[in-house]
Motif scaffolding. Structure first.
Motif, PDB file in Angstrom:
ATOM      1  N   ASN A 262       0.833  -1.191   0.000  1.00 21.91           N
ATOM      2  CA  ASN A 262       0.000   0.000   0.000  1.00 21.91           C
ATOM      3  C   ASN A 262       0.868   1.242   0.000  1.00 21.91           C
ATOM      4  OD1 ASN A 262      -1.787   2.090   0.543  1.00 21.91           O
ATOM      5  ND2 ASN A 262      -3.085   0.815   1.827  1.00 21.91           N
TER       6      ASN A 262
ATOM      7  N   GLY B 194     -17.696  -2.857   0.069  1.00 23.03           N
ATOM      8  CA  GLY B 194     -16.278  -3.103   0.277  1.00 23.03           C
ATOM      9  C   GLY B 194     -15.969  -3.783   1.591  1.00 23.03           C
TER      10      GLY B 194
ATOM     11  N   THR C 137     -21.038   5.389   2.978  1.00 27.54           N
ATOM     12  CA  THR C 137     -19.760   5.543   2.272  1.00 27.54           C
ATOM     13  C   THR C 137     -19.116   4.181   2.078  1.00 27.54           C
ATOM     14  OG1 THR C 137     -19.450   7.696   3.322  1.00 27.54           O
ATOM     15  CG2 THR C 137     -17.524   6.692   2.301  1.00 27.54           C
ATOM     16  N   ASN C 138     -18.598   3.922   0.887  1.00 36.10           N
ATOM     17  CA  ASN C 138     -17.969   2.646   0.593  1.00 36.10           C
ATOM     18  C   ASN C 138     -16.484   2.659   0.939  1.00 36.10           C
ATOM     19  OD1 ASN C 138     -20.400   1.699  -0.373  1.00 36.10           O
ATOM     20  ND2 ASN C 138     -19.868   2.023  -2.528  1.00 36.10           N
ATOM     21  N   VAL C 139     -16.000   1.493   1.313  1.00 37.09           N
ATOM     22  CA  VAL C 139     -14.572   1.294   1.541  1.00 37.09           C
ATOM     23  C   VAL C 139     -13.898   1.031   0.193  1.00 37.09           C
ATOM     24  CG1 VAL C 139     -12.855  -0.222   2.603  1.00 37.09           C
ATOM     25  CG2 VAL C 139     -14.917   0.389   3.859  1.00 37.09           C
ATOM     26  N   THR C 140     -12.713   1.585  -0.005  1.00 37.43           N
ATOM     27  CA  THR C 140     -11.946   1.272  -1.217  1.00 37.43           C
ATOM     28  C   THR C 140     -11.365  -0.127  -1.077  1.00 37.43           C
ATOM     29  OG1 THR C 140     -11.370   3.597  -1.548  1.00 37.43           O
ATOM     30  CG2 THR C 140     -10.023   1.957  -2.688  1.00 37.43           C
TER      31      THR C 140
ATOM     32  N   GLU D 236      -9.344  -3.437  -2.778  1.00 37.24           N
ATOM     33  CA  GLU D 236      -8.467  -4.002  -3.805  1.00 37.24           C
ATOM     34  C   GLU D 236      -8.251  -5.471  -3.486  1.00 37.24           C
ATOM     35  OE1 GLU D 236      -5.081  -1.194  -5.161  1.00 37.24           O
ATOM     36  OE2 GLU D 236      -5.402  -0.765  -3.034  1.00 37.24           O
TER      37      GLU D 236
ATOM     38  N   GLN E 166      -8.531  -3.037   2.321  1.00 38.28           N
ATOM     39  CA  GLN E 166      -9.617  -2.098   2.548  1.00 38.28           C
ATOM     40  C   GLN E 166      -9.027  -0.777   3.055  1.00 38.28           C
ATOM     41  OE1 GLN E 166     -11.710  -4.491   5.463  1.00 38.28           O
ATOM     42  NE2 GLN E 166     -13.315  -4.975   3.998  1.00 38.28           N
ATOM     43  N   THR E 167      -9.262   0.288   2.325  1.00 36.26           N
ATOM     44  CA  THR E 167      -8.800   1.610   2.735  1.00 36.26           C
ATOM     45  C   THR E 167      -9.990   2.427   3.195  1.00 36.26           C
ATOM     46  OG1 THR E 167      -6.963   1.516   1.162  1.00 36.26           O
ATOM     47  CG2 THR E 167      -7.551   3.682   2.034  1.00 36.26           C
TER      48      THR E 167
ATOM     49  N   ASN F  22      -9.668   5.539   5.183  1.00 36.87           N
ATOM     50  CA  ASN F  22      -9.276   6.934   4.977  1.00 36.87           C
ATOM     51  C   ASN F  22      -7.759   6.997   4.937  1.00 36.87           C
ATOM     52  OD1 ASN F  22      -8.445   6.748   7.658  1.00 36.87           O
ATOM     53  ND2 ASN F  22     -10.166   7.920   8.457  1.00 36.87           N
TER      54      ASN F  22
ATOM     55  N   SER G  24      -6.537   1.539   7.466  1.00 38.22           N
ATOM     56  CA  SER G  24      -6.774   0.522   6.439  1.00 38.22           C
ATOM     57  C   SER G  24      -6.566  -0.861   7.033  1.00 38.22           C
ATOM     58  CB  SER G  24      -5.840   0.725   5.234  1.00 38.22           C
ATOM     59  OG  SER G  24      -4.504   0.433   5.589  1.00 38.22           O
TER      60      SER G  24
END
Length: 339
Positions: free
Chosen positions: A65, A122, A179-182, A184, A196-197, A199, A203
Motif C-alpha cells: 500500500n 467493500g 460511504t464505501n470502503v476502497t 483491492e 480495505q482503505t 481513509n 486501512s
C-alpha cells in the motif's frame, strides 16, 4: 554480513529494498517442524525465491500500500519450511519473469479451504469453510471512540481519558454511513489478499495463505489526527449472535470466561459500560456459543501484541488498536497520550 530489520512490522527494510539479490535466513525456535509464511520487503519488480535445496519455490510479488510505504514498495511472499530449532536459508533475487501479482474484480478471496466474501460496500459480509460447506455471516469494521476530556460531568464524572484511564464519550464508524470502503483484491500462488482503505490513516489488509486454515488480518492505523478531540480506534468483529460468550487468555497460561457487567470474585458496580467490560488480551480472545451442546463454531483472535478487548453485545467483539488523547487523565503521567 548479517542484517536484522527491526521495522518489518511496518514492511520496511532498507537492506532488502536496496538490493537485487540477498539471502533471507529463517529460524524456527519451536520443537516441531514449521511451514511459515514469510513476507520480505523489496523494490517493485519481478522476484524469485530459491530454497535451501537449490530449487526454485513458489513465491508471489505483491505491491504494498503506497499510502504507508514510501515509493510503493513490494513484498515477496513465500512459504519457508524449517526443522525444529533449525535454520533455513532462501536466496531472493530479481528475475526476468513477470511479476506474480494479479488484481481481480471478484468480490472474494479464497485459499481453497476458506472463502471470504465482500459486499458492494467493500466490507466483508460472509465466510465459507470448504470442509463443512458452511457459510456464516462474518464482518469487521474500523470504529473510533471519542476520548472524554473530563468536562462532560454527567457522562464521565470529571474523569478524562488518557494513558491510564479509558473513558470514551461516544463511538463512531471510521467511514460515515453510506460511504464505501476502497477495496483491492489480489490473487497469487501463495497468498490471496484484500485491502480495505477507510481513509488516509486507517486501512486493513486481509490475507489467506494457501493450505492454511486461518485468516490473517493486518491493521494499519495512524498517525491519528491531532485536533480538538481525542480518538481511540478499535476493530469490531461481527459474527452470529449465538456466539455470545467471551474468553480471554491469562498471559498465555489459561483462558478465563468474561461475562458482561459481572465479576466472579466480588460484587461489581460498573461506572462505565464500555471500559468496565474491557479485558487485556496478550495472546488470544474467543467468542463462542455458551450452550453445552452447541456446534463447534467459534471466533478465535490471536494477537501479535498485548491489546484490550470487549464484547459489548452478543455476536460482537472489539479490539483496541490505537489511542491518541488531548488531555492528561490526572494519574501521574502529567501529559496527554500523544503517540
Amino acid at each position: 554480513k548479517f542484517v536484522f530489520c527491526p521495522l518489518l512490522n511496518e514492511s520496511r527494510c532498507e537492506f532488502t529494498t536496496g538490493r537485487t539479490a540477498f539471502t533471507a535466513t529463517v529460524y524456527n525456535p519451536t520443537s516441531f517442524r514449521r511451514d511459515i509464511p514469510i513476507s520480505v520487503p523489496v523494490a517493485p519488480g519481478a522476484w524469485q525465491v530459491v530454497g535451501p535445496d537449490g530449487q526454485r519455490i513458489r513465491a508471489d510479488t505483491v505491491t504494498t500500500n503506497g499510502a504507508y510505504e514510501a515509493g510503493g514498495q513490494a513484498n515477496v511472499v513465500f512459504m519457508a519450511s524449517v526443522e525444529p530449532l533449525g535454520l533455513s536459508a532462501y536466496r531472493i533475487s530479481t528475475t526476468e519473469a513477470e511479476e506474480t501479482k494479479g488484481s481481480s474484480s471478484a468480490m472474494e478471496i479464497s485459499n481453497g479451504d476458506i472463502t471470504l466474501s465482500f459486499a458492494p460496500s467493500g466490507l466483508a459480509d460472509s465466510i465459507t469453510f470448504a470442509d463443512t460447506n458452511v457459510t456464516m455471516p462474518f464482518s469487521f469494521d474500523l470504529h473510533w471512540y471519542n476520548s472524554s476530556d473530563g468536562q462532560e460531568s454527567d457522562v464521565n464524572r470529571g474523569q478524562s481519558s488518557g494513558a491510564y484511564i479509558f473513558r470514551p464519550n461516544g463511538r463512531y464508524p471510521l467511514l460515515p454511513p453510506g460511504t464505501n470502503v476502497t477495496l483491492e483484491i489480489f490473487h497469487g500462488e501463495v497468498v490471496s489478499e484484500a485491502r480495505q482503505t477507510f481513509n488516509q490513516w486507517g486501512s486493513l489488509v486481509i490475507r489467506l495463505y494457501k493450505a492454511r486454515p486461518y485468516l490473517e488480518l493486518e491493521w494499519r492505523v495512524g498517525p491519528l489526527p491531532l485536533d480538538e478531540i481525542g480518538r481511540e480506534v478499535i476493530i469490531v468483529y461481527n459474527v452470529p449472535q449465538a456466539l455470545s460468550e467471551m474468553w480471554t487468555d491469562a498471559n498465555g497460561r489459561t483462558m478465563i470466561r468474561r461475562l458482561r457487567k459481572e465479576r466472579f470474585s466480588w460484587d461489581s458496580r460498573y461506572a462505565d459500560e464500555v471500559a468496565g467490560n474491557y479485558y487485556p488480551i496478550t495472546s488470544a480472545a474467543v467468542l463462542q456459543d455458551p450452550a453445552k451442546d452447541a456446534p463447534g463454531a467459534s471466533l478465535v483472535i490471536l494477537t501479535d501484541r498485548a491489546q484490550g478487548a470487549a464484547s459489548l453485545q452478543d455476536g460482537q467483539i472489539e479490539v483496541m488498536l490505537h489511542r491518541r488523547t488531548i488531555v492528561d487523565d490526572g494519574r501521574g503521567v502529567e501529559e496527554p497520550l500523544d503517540e
